[in-house]
Enzyme design. Sequence first.
Site, short mmCIF file in Angstrom:
data_model
loop_
_atom_site.label_atom_id
_atom_site.label_comp_id
_atom_site.label_asym_id
_atom_site.label_seq_id
_atom_site.Cartn_x
_atom_site.Cartn_y
_atom_site.Cartn_z
N SER A 217 -15.30 -56.45 18.70
CA SER A 217 -14.89 -54.72 18.41
C SER A 217 -16.00 -53.97 19.80
CB SER A 217 -14.50 -54.01 17.49
OG SER A 217 -14.53 -52.41 17.78
N GLU A 337 -4.30 -56.13 14.99
CA GLU A 337 -5.06 -55.37 14.72
C GLU A 337 -5.13 -54.12 14.49
OE1 GLU A 337 -7.92 -56.33 15.97
OE2 GLU A 337 -7.93 -57.56 16.97
N HIS A 428 -7.63 -55.24 11.85
CA HIS A 428 -8.96 -55.42 12.88
C HIS A 428 -10.41 -55.41 12.22
CE1 HIS A 428 -11.77 -54.20 16.47
NE2 HIS A 428 -12.29 -53.31 16.08
#
Length: 521
Positions: A217, A337, A428
């Site tokens: 990320s 995600e 995610h």
Amino acid sequence: MTTRLILLVSLIAACGDDGSATPDAPVEPMCVPTAGAPAERVMTTSGVVRGARDGTTWAYKRVPFAAAPVGEHRLSEPAPVACAADEIDATALGPMCPQLVDGAYVGDEDCLQLNVWAPATATTPRPVMLWIHGGGNSVGSAVNPVYDGRRLAETGDVIVVSANYRLAQLGFLAVPGLDRGSGNYGTLDQIAALSWIRDNVAAFGGDPGNVTIFGESAGARNVCTLLAAQPAAGLFHRAIMESGACKFLPTRATAESSGAMVAAAVGCGMDPDVPACLRAVTAEALIRALPGDPSALGSSPYQSTIDGTILVEQPNAAIAAGRHHPVPFIVGANANETGAVAPMVTTETAYAALIHAQFGTTLGDRVLAQYPASRFPTPRAAFVRVTTDARFVCPSREIARAADAGQTAPVYRYLFAYGDPSPFGAVHGLDVPFVFGTFAAIATQAGTGTYQPTATDLVVSAAIQTAWTAFARTGTPTTTPAWPAWTPATDPTLVIAATPTTMDGIRTDDCDFWRPLYDSL
């Protein structure tokens, strides 16, 4: 003679009668690391650190790699850490850097510390892996139990390091009058951690000439930033980006405009010495001045700045032109995600409204034509696919394309598609506990008791750990089936699932749709 006394004698020997440093004084064995195997006590440039056994590794925690960024050191480049006269107790994790967690202010400004996990057995110097945590550059820390490096170090016979860096305004604020690094203090903290590794990791049995940076990320975005950051040259030799981006960093003018709003919010906007005023207010006041949204659908205001010194252009442009640090490189994303944070869209009308709200009327119509709700099991699944492709999966192909154009070192692309532990699929961050083998930490953080990984979970975790650590060792990931290096002609991609596969192209038609729009997303 005790460790403390030895250090004090060395300090005296290196200083003049008035206590000032004497450059011509002979170098004493104080805070001068020597290569060797890890042990309970290790000499570092920070001082003697005392670790503890953790499984078959030695673990050293809360080791300072830079001076506390407080007082005059707040909103400044990280300063070298002084050699500690007392032994450093490195047996327990330190604090997070200041941040807001569910609206509550937590952390401590004296947070520039790192953690090291080193296999206990003596051998040839081991590869080193530095983890850069995510969280939108506004939350997160190296002390998150999901990032515990013991299992990865044991499985791959590597040294794992995780490091804090300053977050939010304390790490990425830019205002006129600040020193070199304005808008980039968090990035410079990461470079300081890499410099500490260069100078010290041999004392833990590591190879300072074989360092891999990897992150997820915002951590992956920071990995890409380091690929283009001028002062990071020579400090790392491989890079892995998990679910990140390489574009859209603000210019100094844009960053200073945001900084002016922060200064005004804390009462420093009209002060004749804005930097001094900002150093005098509380850390909490600064952090609360401009909250960020670190979610997969959020937009964080905290990024490194194109300042003309640390960064001279967008990382993606630097990489494509070969004006970066060319190293073997892995880049990829997860299949779903945004699945955990997407709104509960139940009708096609609501789906269309969301798409128009996000992309505008004209582009929104084009997106709906490319991603009609009828293609997917539910309207929500359609929205997840749109936002996942636009933000993560398709940009990973463009990052691979840029790296392939700008370097001869190999590039590898993946899609993490194993979503069994999540009701929303491979969302995610789901890949991270598979990389570290820290399934119990997920349940602990979620308050759901102990999570017992399935046999398939463990197989997938072992496969990704093997691939990542082999890549750290040689620059080539070891997988079954073999993972081919990326080329634009076929877009070879490893799909990490219960049964891994390699494919020529992932979501190719949809990514072709996004490609000409990439600069405007």
